[in-house]
Write a protein that holds these residues in place. Structure first.
Motif, short mmCIF file in Angstrom:
data_model
loop_
_atom_site.label_atom_id
_atom_site.label_comp_id
_atom_site.label_asym_id
_atom_site.label_seq_id
_atom_site.Cartn_x
_atom_site.Cartn_y
_atom_site.Cartn_z
N UNK A 13 -63.88 19.76 23.80
CA UNK A 13 -62.49 20.18 23.79
C UNK A 13 -62.34 21.41 24.67
N UNK A 14 -61.16 21.98 24.63
CA UNK A 14 -60.92 23.21 25.39
C UNK A 14 -59.92 24.06 24.65
N UNK A 15 -59.98 25.33 24.92
CA UNK A 15 -59.06 26.30 24.34
C UNK A 15 -58.55 27.15 25.48
N UNK A 16 -57.31 27.59 25.41
CA UNK A 16 -56.77 28.44 26.46
C UNK A 16 -56.63 29.87 25.96
N UNK A 17 -57.00 30.81 26.80
CA UNK A 17 -56.94 32.23 26.48
C UNK A 17 -56.17 32.95 27.58
N UNK A 18 -55.61 34.11 27.25
CA UNK A 18 -54.91 34.96 28.22
C UNK A 18 -55.64 36.28 28.34
N UNK A 19 -55.61 36.86 29.54
CA UNK A 19 -56.15 38.19 29.73
C UNK A 19 -55.17 39.20 29.15
N UNK A 20 -55.55 40.45 29.17
CA UNK A 20 -54.61 41.50 28.78
C UNK A 20 -53.51 41.57 29.83
N UNK A 21 -52.44 42.29 29.54
CA UNK A 21 -51.34 42.40 30.50
C UNK A 21 -51.65 43.40 31.60
N UNK A 22 -51.24 43.04 32.80
CA UNK A 22 -51.38 43.91 33.97
C UNK A 22 -49.99 44.14 34.56
N UNK A 23 -49.79 45.28 35.23
CA UNK A 23 -48.45 45.57 35.77
C UNK A 23 -48.04 44.70 36.96
#
Length: 60
Positions: free
Chosen positions: A36-46
């Motif tokens: 399977x797969x999971x999606x992740x996000x990085x921290x926010x950048x300007x």
């Protein structure tokens, strides 16, 4: 009425609130053995460029 064109962003970069994040996939193995797969996000950048560079480093 014509649709407004979406802002051009680098691949996998998303606008989230006041910042930008990079979304990437993480492969996982489920308890029954299937892939399977999971999606992740990085921290926010300007800026979108900073988010894209951070995401490329994660994927390497």
């Amino acid at each position: 009425m014509a649709r407004r064109k979406k802002d051009e962003l680098p691949p996998n970069v998303r606008k989230r609130g006041k910042g930008y994040t990079y979304r990437y996939d993480v492969p996982i193995t489920n308890p029954d053995g299937s892939k399977g797969r999971s999606q992740k996000d990085t921290i926010q950048y300007p800026t979108p460029e900073e988010a894209y560079k951070a995401g490329i480093l994660i994927e390497c």
